[in-house]
Enzyme design. Structure first.
Site, short mmCIF file in Angstrom:
data_model
loop_
_atom_site.label_atom_id
_atom_site.label_comp_id
_atom_site.label_asym_id
_atom_site.label_seq_id
_atom_site.Cartn_x
_atom_site.Cartn_y
_atom_site.Cartn_z
N MET A 90 1.08 -1.63 0.07
CA MET A 90 -0.22 0.21 -0.32
C MET A 90 0.64 1.33 -0.22
SD MET A 90 -3.75 -0.68 2.31
CE MET A 90 -3.17 0.07 3.64
N HIS B 249 8.94 1.26 3.64
CA HIS B 249 9.64 1.06 4.71
C HIS B 249 11.32 0.10 4.09
CE1 HIS B 249 7.30 -1.97 7.01
NE2 HIS B 249 6.12 -1.23 6.55
N HIS C 33 8.97 -3.63 3.42
CA HIS C 33 8.52 -4.02 1.90
C HIS C 33 9.81 -4.31 1.13
CE1 HIS C 33 5.68 -0.72 3.59
NE2 HIS C 33 4.79 -1.98 2.85
N GLN D 177 -10.45 -2.65 1.87
CA GLN D 177 -9.91 -2.97 3.21
C GLN D 177 -9.90 -1.87 4.71
OE1 GLN D 177 -5.91 -4.41 1.70
NE2 GLN D 177 -5.09 -3.75 3.50
N GLN E 47 -3.48 -12.03 8.11
CA GLN E 47 -3.59 -12.12 6.41
C GLN E 47 -2.56 -12.72 5.12
OE1 GLN E 47 -2.99 -7.59 4.16
NE2 GLN E 47 -0.67 -8.29 3.70
N MET F 168 8.55 -2.78 11.56
CA MET F 168 8.11 -2.08 10.57
C MET F 168 6.39 -2.86 10.60
SD MET F 168 12.15 -1.95 9.07
CE MET F 168 13.64 -1.69 9.84
O1 PAF Z 1 -0.45 -5.64 3.59
C1 PAF Z 1 -0.84 -4.66 2.75
O2 PAF Z 1 -0.16 -4.14 2.56
C2 PAF Z 1 -1.82 -4.78 1.68
O3 PAF Z 1 -3.19 -5.04 2.72
C3 PAF Z 1 -2.33 -5.58 0.82
C4 PAF Z 1 -1.35 -7.17 0.96
C5 PAF Z 1 -0.89 -4.84 -0.36
C6 PAF Z 1 -3.28 -5.53 0.07
O4 PAF Z 1 -4.18 -3.89 0.36
#
Ligand code: PAF
Length: 281
Positions: free
Chosen positions: A30, A34, A37, A61, A153, A184
């Protein structure tokens, strides 16, 4: 690094790469990137020949009272961080691109989405599963990388991928932490200096539980008491949940007699932080 700003461009790129026999790896994000990612992006390379990073703040979401409008965004900075990592394409769709007018079909995850964050954020995993399925389809990815910080998730996405036979390899990446243990997260940027100090309580209380288990305590109420004891009574802190669940089913346990996960959501000021820790009996 190609910049693909709409679904048609993404699909055309994916078709071209697939026709050339290249395996595409997706890192869905999203944005407001950081080091956590960036670690997922670096890991992606080992799973295919082309790496695509999606940057999309997914409205479906977020609940009506959540931080969709305030969610931190800085696309230019994100692109600058990705460029040196050898990313092949960055997909930055607009909301209307993934959810065109009349959009009315969602993925509804089952039991794995019910406890923990699912119980506190109704519809959250429905939104996550739906956008992840759309991203899998548009990018034509053979593999996708997700962080273990969002343990539930990851479980929901694995289940969806298996149940809907999506044929995407789900790669789990260990949580990347600050030197003081805080996981993070883009939301850490909301914390004031005082709140940032308090935020280290999140990994510390999980550590306390793991330490208690290591010293022979197996009963979940006793382990949870140890975790609660690590939290001072402060007005800035509100424990949303602290639970110990089966690592596979996410069902609550009474004794840690199989692989389990301690999962926590703590609100520090107005920022909700989540974290988890694997517990092995
Ligand atoms: O983990 C996230 O940043 C979000 O939930 C994702 C997997 C990109 C879906 O929007």
């Amino acid at each position: 690094m190609e910049r693909l700003t709409d679904a048609a461009a993404m699909r055309a790129w994916a078709r071209r790469e697939a026709a050339a026999g290249r395996r595409i790896v997706l890192v869905p994000t999203m944005g407001f990137l950081h080091d956590g990612h960036l670690a997922l992006v670096r890991a992606a390379r080992a799973h295919g020949e082309r790496v695509v990073v999606s940057i999309f703040v997914n409205p479906t979401q977020f609940g009506p009272a959540e931080d969709l409008a305030a969610y931190p965004r800085d696309l230019e900075r994100d692109l600058a961080l990705l460029a040196p990592l050898g990313v092949d394409a960055v997909f930055t769709p607009a909301p209307a691109d993934l959810y065109p007018p009349g959009f009315d079909t969602f993925v509804v995850p089952g039991k794995l989405a019910a406890p923990l964050c699912g119980a506190r954020r109704p519809g959250h995993f429905r939104g996550v599963a739906t956008v992840v399925l759309i991203l899998f389809r548009l990018t034509g990815c053979a593999a996708a990388v997700f962080g273990e910080k969002d343990y539930q998730q990851l479980a929901v996405i694995r289940r969806m991928t298996a149940d809907l036979q999506l044929g995407v390899e789900i790669v789990a990446h260990p949580t990347v932490r600050e030197p003081d243990g805080l996981a993070m997260s883009s939301r850490n940027s909301y914390l004031s200096a005082d709140e940032r100090r308090l935020a280290t309580l999140v990994p510390r209380l999980l550590e306390r539980i793991a330490g208690e288990l290591a010293s022979g305590t197996r009963r979940v109420p006793d382990l949870l008491s140890a975790g609660h004891a690590a939290l001072p009574d402060r007005p800035e802190l509100r424990l949303d949940y602290l639970e110990i669940v089966d690592a596979e089913t996410l069902e609550p346990l009474t004794t840690v007699d199989r692989p389990a996960v301690a999962a926590v959501a703590l609100v520090v000021g107005t920022t909700r932080l989540i974290d988890n820790r694997r517990l092995i009996p």
